[in-house]
Design a protein around this motif. Structure first.
Motif, PDB file in Angstrom:
ATOM      1  N   CYS A 255       0.862  -1.186   0.000  1.00 18.05           N
ATOM      2  CA  CYS A 255       0.000   0.000   0.000  1.00 18.05           C
ATOM      3  C   CYS A 255       0.897   1.234   0.000  1.00 18.05           C
ATOM      4  O   CYS A 255       1.342   1.679   1.064  1.00 18.05           O
TER       5      CYS A 255
ATOM      6  N   ILE B 190      -6.081  -1.703  -2.686  1.00 16.75           N
ATOM      7  CA  ILE B 190      -5.389  -1.448  -1.423  1.00 16.75           C
ATOM      8  C   ILE B 190      -4.793  -0.045  -1.499  1.00 16.75           C
ATOM      9  O   ILE B 190      -3.806   0.182  -2.209  1.00 16.75           O
ATOM     10  N   THR B 191      -5.405   0.871  -0.823  1.00 24.20           N
ATOM     11  CA  THR B 191      -5.043   2.281  -0.962  1.00 24.20           C
ATOM     12  C   THR B 191      -4.905   2.961   0.393  1.00 24.20           C
ATOM     13  O   THR B 191      -5.439   2.489   1.401  1.00 24.20           O
TER      14      THR B 191
END
Length: 226
Positions: free
Chosen positions: A11, A170-171
């Motif tokens: 991430c 996925i941030t």
């Protein structure tokens, strides 16, 4: 490879973050040291939200609802036993309330705590998660960085987290870039059960569990301004 290196590969953090908090001041306020992995995590990512859902408390965060050195951790600690004893059949706790230090919240009002044992060895603290101060509790025998790696890589499934948590990618979204609607979830101290009951009374079609849609959070915020 360190846990933080694994997390940043999984991430990516922002290109730049604000300066790190004054850790000495924060630790003096809390009356305890803090885990080194957490300090490195904050220095790398700054304030913001993982997957539009999970916010870690930080000292001097933009909102008091996410301020590790603000009123929320102590307020939640005091409420744990109140909520438990108010139930018809009080449920067991994984740790005594005095050993739980709130350090994060999700968009569904799931709270993340450090289990502060041993109290004077913060690098050995583990993680406990629950739903709006109620049962069930989920425990994780590792650091918050390890917890994030395992959750975001789908190695660990937290029962109260929505099944579609990773569907949007996925941030990490820095706090200053988040929309008002998204920010609502991390600043509200109201149980999602209250929001769900309000939404159903207003005719919204809302399931018992899972992520509360942004449009419902927006409508609730407009109807219940702070």
């Amino acid at each position: 490879m360190t846990d933080l290196t694994t997390l940043t590969a999984l991430c990516p953090p922002p290109a730049s973050v604000r300066s790190a908090p004054d850790w000495s001041q924060a630790e003096n306020t809390l009356g305890t040291g803090l885990p080194e992995d957490y300090k490195q995590l904050v220095a790398t990512y700054g304030p913001g939200q993982f997957c539009g859902f999970l916010t870690l408390y930080q000292p001097h965060a933009p909102s008091e609802w996410a301020d590790l050195a603000g009123p929320m951790p102590e307020r939640l600690r005091a409420q744990i036993e109140e909520v438990r004893q108010a139930a018809r059949r009080p449920w067991p706790l994984p740790h005594p309330p005095e050993n739980l230090l709130a350090m994060g919240v999700t968009g569904n009002s799931d709270y993340l705590f450090w289990a502060t044992q041993p109290f004077d060895v913060p690098d050995e603290w583990t993680i406990a998660v629950n739903e709006a101060l109620r049962a069930p509790w989920f425990t994780y025998n590792g650091t918050v960085t390890e917890f994030l790696v395992d959750v975001l890589s789908a190695n660990v499934r937290v029962p109260m987290f929505p099944s579609d948590l990773l569907d949007g990618g996925i941030t990490f979204t820095p706090a200053e870039l988040r929309s008002t609607a998204t920010a609502t979830a991390s600043r509200t101290s109201v149980s999602t059960h209250v929001i769900r009951e309000w939404a159903r009374a207003k005719g919204f079609d809302l399931p018992e569990r899972g992520r509360i849609p942004v449009e419902i959070m927006q409508a609730w915020e407009q109807a219940n301004p702070r």
